[in-house]
Design an enzyme around this catalytic site. Structure first.
Site: not given
Length: 335
Positions: A59, A93, A166
């Site tokens: 992402h 992910d 992230s």
């Protein structure tokens, strides 16, 4: 792209958090992205190999037309380089990117087996870039839980993370990467939650690296095709080029870039790409057909007819080719 062997795991040695941060900092990357519409994003990644392979979350880089990576050297000096996306797994992910240049200092890869509930871990990354002025942060907390969330093994921990963390590494007290920080849970069933930070176990990533690198260029080809269909031919050309740079035998990317060149009137460059496609795959009827159309637009009618006849020979049922052959034969008879 061959997958290098990760840095061997050393004999565990507990070090201070400040020493850990100093050692690992050159391996942690500030990622900035730009998407087709001009929107921008940021996140974190970390270096996996000396030649510039790096890991992050899907992402963080999904939909990016441009990826820039900023790295600190061991003197704290920043260097910004371009990066290409080699492959992603949206379900797990995770993503694999390739930095320009090198050599780089890879992080030392560990395993989820190197931690247990109650152990202290450190999260490093570039959260809230506007507030922190793109500076590297480190936070510390304990491992709350290790479990399978139905898709992959994850580590729940209390080392504070925020948007921008992230893709960054979660490290044990020995400086080994044990996970990739991925998401935060702030509320559940209308109840506010604190300290619910989740990292993907590094083992889940390492076991999939070969798959991530299996089709280099596929991401950019897909992105370019979408841009082409939307009429964004220049951006499509840039992304077909990225795909070709990652895989010099990518026939479909040459065909796509050639078609994009043709749609903006650059027929000479289109022919170069169609010739490359033919060189790689001499049986590509589409390449001969498209080359014939490009030659037609350049007024090279005899060459155009020759290319179109070859396309027809290779694929007698190809839609549109026979009509073009008939049109050119009529045109040449009138001359």
């Amino acid at each position: 792209t061959p997958t290098p062997t990760p840095t061997p795991t050393p004999t565990p040695t507990t070090i201070s958090t400040s020493e850990l941060v100093k050692i690992v900092s050159p391996s942690v990357i500030y990622i900035t992205t730009e998407q087709a519409g001009g929107s921008k994003g940021s996140g974190t990644a970390f270096i996996y190999s000396e030649d510039g392979l790096a890991l992050t979350n899907h992402h963080v880089v999904s939909g990016a037309t441009t990826i820039l990576a900023t790295i600190l050297d061991d003197q704290g000096i920043k260097q910004t380089v371009s990066a290409l996306l080699l492959g992603t797994n949206s379900e797990i992910d995770i993503a694999l990117i390739q930095l320009d240049g090198g050599p780089y200092q890879p992080a030392t890869i560990g395993s989820v087996d190197n931690i247990t509930v109650g152990d202290e871990v450190v999260a490093m990354g570039y959260p809230l870039a506007e507030i922190t002025h793109n500076s590297l942060t480190a936070t510390k907390g304990i491992v709350s839980n290790i479990r399978n969330d139905g898709l992959r093994k994850v580590i729940q921990h209390q080392a504070s993370v925020n948007p921008g963390n992230s893709g960054g590494p979660l490290l044990n007290q020995n400086g080994l990467v044990v996970g990739i920080n991925t998401y935060i849970v702030r509320t559940a069933e209308n109840v506010n939650i604190e300290g619910f930070n989740v990292a993907i176990a590094i083992d889940e990533v390492i076991s999939r690296i070969d798959d991530l690198a299996l089709n280099p260029g596929a991401y950019y080809y897909s992105l370019a095709t979408t841009l082409f269909r939307n009429g964004s031919y220049q951006e499509a050309i840039s992304n077909y080029t990225r795909a070709i740079n990652l895989d010099s035998n990518y026939v479909s990317a040459y065909l796509g870039r050639g078609a994009a060149y043709g749609n903006i009137g650059m027929h000479e460059l289109a022919i170069v790409d169609f010739n490359m496609a033919i060189q790689i795959d001499p049986n590509s009827a589409l390449a001969f057909h498209n080359k014939g159309i490009a030659n037609y637009h350049l007024g090279e009618f005899n060459s155009s007819l020759e290319d179109l006849n070859e396309a027809l020979r290779l694929d007698p049922f190809r839609t549109g080719t026979e009509e073009w052959v008939n049109r050119l034969e009529d045109l040449l008879r009138k001359e």
